[in-house]
Design an enzyme around this catalytic site. Sequence first.
Site, short mmCIF file in Angstrom:
data_model
loop_
_atom_site.label_atom_id
_atom_site.label_comp_id
_atom_site.label_asym_id
_atom_site.label_seq_id
_atom_site.Cartn_x
_atom_site.Cartn_y
_atom_site.Cartn_z
CG LEU A 100 -1.98 -1.04 1.36
CD1 LEU A 100 -2.74 -0.90 2.68
CD2 LEU A 100 -2.97 -0.94 0.19
CG ASP A 101 0.49 4.23 -2.97
OD1 ASP A 101 1.27 3.38 -3.43
OD2 ASP A 101 -0.40 4.80 -3.63
CE LYS A 102 6.28 8.25 4.53
NZ LYS A 102 7.50 9.04 4.35
CE LYS A 185 -2.64 7.37 -3.46
NZ LYS A 185 -1.34 7.31 -2.79
#
Length: 228
Positions: A100-102, A185
């Site tokens: 998962l992205d930061k 995104k």
Amino acid sequence: MTRLDALISNSGAYSRSEIKIMVKKGRVSVNGQTVKDYSLKVSENDVISVDGKILDTEKFVYIMLNKPAGYISATEGEKNVIELVPSEMYRKGLFPVGRLDKDTEGLLLITNDGDFSHELMSPNKNVVKTYRAELERSVTESDIEKFKNGIVMRDGTEFKPAVLRPDGEKAAVVEISEGKYHQVKLMFAATDNKVTYLERLAIGGLALDPSLNRGECLRMSKEMLEKI
Ligand code: URA
């Protein structure tokens, strides 16, 4: 059957030399009987205790993390998700299953079982991941249609058909069956929208446990794993 010292070692709590010493000193029991031979053959169903306390000898652990923003999905470097695993669940070799992205929050699995991770991440397995996104603007029928048809980015990256459902004003639930880098995104960017907040709610039939606060982990049972 496996050796007693190997089974104790699965717990990750003791080194091989510590194990030998504590068995010889009579601190270890198998099914309630004190034993002094660390090479004794035991089965995974035997109950091993150290100083009268039952030891968790499962080799593989499966952990559900409610990932908070600000942590990277990696095993080392800056603030990483492995730092959030409490010591009683910790094993050597833990890693996050996928990324998962930061700034993304929510359901992240952590394990030391490479085969399990490989299975789950395999592109032809098509495990559906469900996300809730907060957005710069509300989604339209045309956005829903675009997601449904799959999206090709200007650089040629292709995203397979996805389900998009509005979730109130300027928010939506998205179901994707791949896990490409920044996928959610990018898919919204392709519809001239912007994700302002992203949370993963589920992987297959396994939903984020509502009792878990951000940053908290729970050890998953076999039944929970089967829900995926
Ligand atoms: N898609 C994204 O863009 N980011 C994530 O963290 C997960 C899916």
